[in-house]
Scaffold this active site. Structure first.
Site, PDB file in Angstrom:
ATOM      1  N   GLN A   1       5.782  -0.044 -11.501  1.00 26.83           N
ATOM      2  CA  GLN A   1       4.364  -0.351 -11.751  1.00 26.83           C
ATOM      3  C   GLN A   1       3.399   0.807 -11.588  1.00 26.83           C
ATOM      4  OE1 GLN A   1       3.289  -4.357  -9.755  1.00 26.83           O
ATOM      5  NE2 GLN A   1       1.805  -3.882 -11.342  1.00 26.83           N
TER       6      GLN A   1
ATOM      7  N   ASN B   1       9.283  -1.337  -6.617  1.00 24.83           N
ATOM      8  CA  ASN B   1       8.087  -1.935  -7.208  1.00 24.83           C
ATOM      9  C   ASN B   1       7.094  -0.851  -7.644  1.00 24.83           C
ATOM     10  OD1 ASN B   1       6.616  -4.281  -7.901  1.00 24.83           O
ATOM     11  ND2 ASN B   1       5.305  -3.972  -6.131  1.00 24.83           N
TER      12      ASN B   1
ATOM     13  N   HIS C   1       0.920   4.916  -1.498  1.00 26.67           N
ATOM     14  CA  HIS C   1       2.175   4.511  -2.170  1.00 26.67           C
ATOM     15  C   HIS C   1       2.039   4.346  -3.683  1.00 26.67           C
ATOM     16  CE1 HIS C   1       1.776  -0.209  -1.834  1.00 26.67           C
ATOM     17  NE2 HIS C   1       0.722   0.348  -2.404  1.00 26.67           N
TER      18      HIS C   1
END
Ligand code: ASE
Length: 298
Positions: free
Chosen positions: A259, A255, A208
């Site tokens: 990031q 997220n 991910h």
């Protein structure tokens, strides 16, 4: 009874104030409120907490009472004096000495992730992570991967371990792993370093972080190292087939946007990546927990 319009406004207000709730939790952890109350032989008043933490009496009292409303603390009044102690939730998850303490992850979220989320609008505009906007550091000039320093890398690793201590078990039970006596948990510089020999390679919360291209390269390397009958176990939060849920996986995908260079994926997206790398049999299992499991064999 409130009208649907009033209910909608209540929901909107709850969402708007969500960041304040996160910050109350982060601040109470960072100040050591839960550790102090766990170590004290009896419940403490706000003045005693403020004195021990070296914090303002007004700020401390507000923080403690807000924690009570959030069920992070409980209060009892004895002869007119409010005394605070931990709840079951905070004793289990917020006290340093607890084996399930999430303190490292909360510190990482507070000091790094939260600051990137402050630039979500921009991340959606340009489709890139926000290290430059949040920290003044372009992501290709970081200490390594997504870390600004070795300290931050260690904080993140400890944080992931915190989450694993609570959410790891159910994932490892999703498949019978007895056909794989030698298991390699893939970490470190896995794009370059030679892979050790193993029957099963675990990629937990790795894919991910990366683009489809990088995932394909890594999976092809693992496929190359795999013996016939060997495999790879991917551990991630799966998106629904249409990508429109569950909320937690959608938030984690955002997220990854703010990031990293990655995203959360649907079962079909993982199947495609695994098939392209040469894996034949792919099975996806939802656990109902934070993480799901995908087992692919060669
Ligand atoms: C990553 C995980 C995280 C990369 C950046 C991250 C998290 C915060 N920032 O791989 C943790 C996400 N939460 C959980 C429960 O995994």
């Amino acid at each position: 009874m409130s009208s649907p319009e009033e209910q909608a406004f209540r929901l909107l207000t709850e969402y708007s104030n969500g960041f304040m709730v996160s910050q109350v939790l982060f601040a109470a952890c960072e100040l050591g409120v839960f550790d102090l109350l766990a170590e004290a032989p009896e419940p403490l008043g706000a003045a005693a907490v403020a004195a021990r933490l070296g914090t303002s009496s007004h700020g401390t009292e507000l923080l403690l009472d807000t924690c009570v409303s959030l069920k992070l603390l409980q209060v009892e009044t004895k002869t007119g004096k409010a005394l605070y102690q931990n709840t079951e939730l905070s004793s289990t998850y917020l006290v340093r000495a607890s084996p399930k303490c999430q303190g490292n992850m909360l510190r990482y979220l507070a000091r790094t992730t939260y600051l990137c989320w402050g630039h979500l609008t921009q991340a959606v505009r340009d489709g890139r992570n926000q290290y430059l906007e949040a920290f003044g550091v372009p992501s290709d000039q970081l200490f390594s991967a997504i870390y600004r320093s070795e300290d931050e890398r260690l904080q993140f690793m400890r944080g992931l371990q915190d989450v694993w201590s609570v959410s790891g078990r159910p994932v490892l039970g999703a498949f019978d792993l007895s056909p794989f006596p030698l298991i390699c948990d893939v970490g470190g510089d896995f794009f370059k370093d030679p892979l050790p020999e193993a029957d099963l390679y675990i990629l937990a919360r790795v894919l991910h972080d990366w683009t489809d291209e990088r995932c394909s390269r890594l999976l092809a390397r693992i496929h190359g190292a795999c013996k016939p009958g060997g495999g790879v176990l991917v551990i991630e939060s799966l998106l629904a087939a249409d990508g429109r849920g569950p909320l937690t996986a959608q938030l984690y995908s955002l997220n990854m946007l703010v990031q990293t260079e990655g995203r959360e994926r649907t079962p079909a997206q993982y199947r495609a990546l695994l098939a392209a790398a040469g894996f034949r049999h792919v099975q996806c299992r939802r656990t109902g927990g934070l993480y799901d499991a995908i087992l692919a064999t060669r």
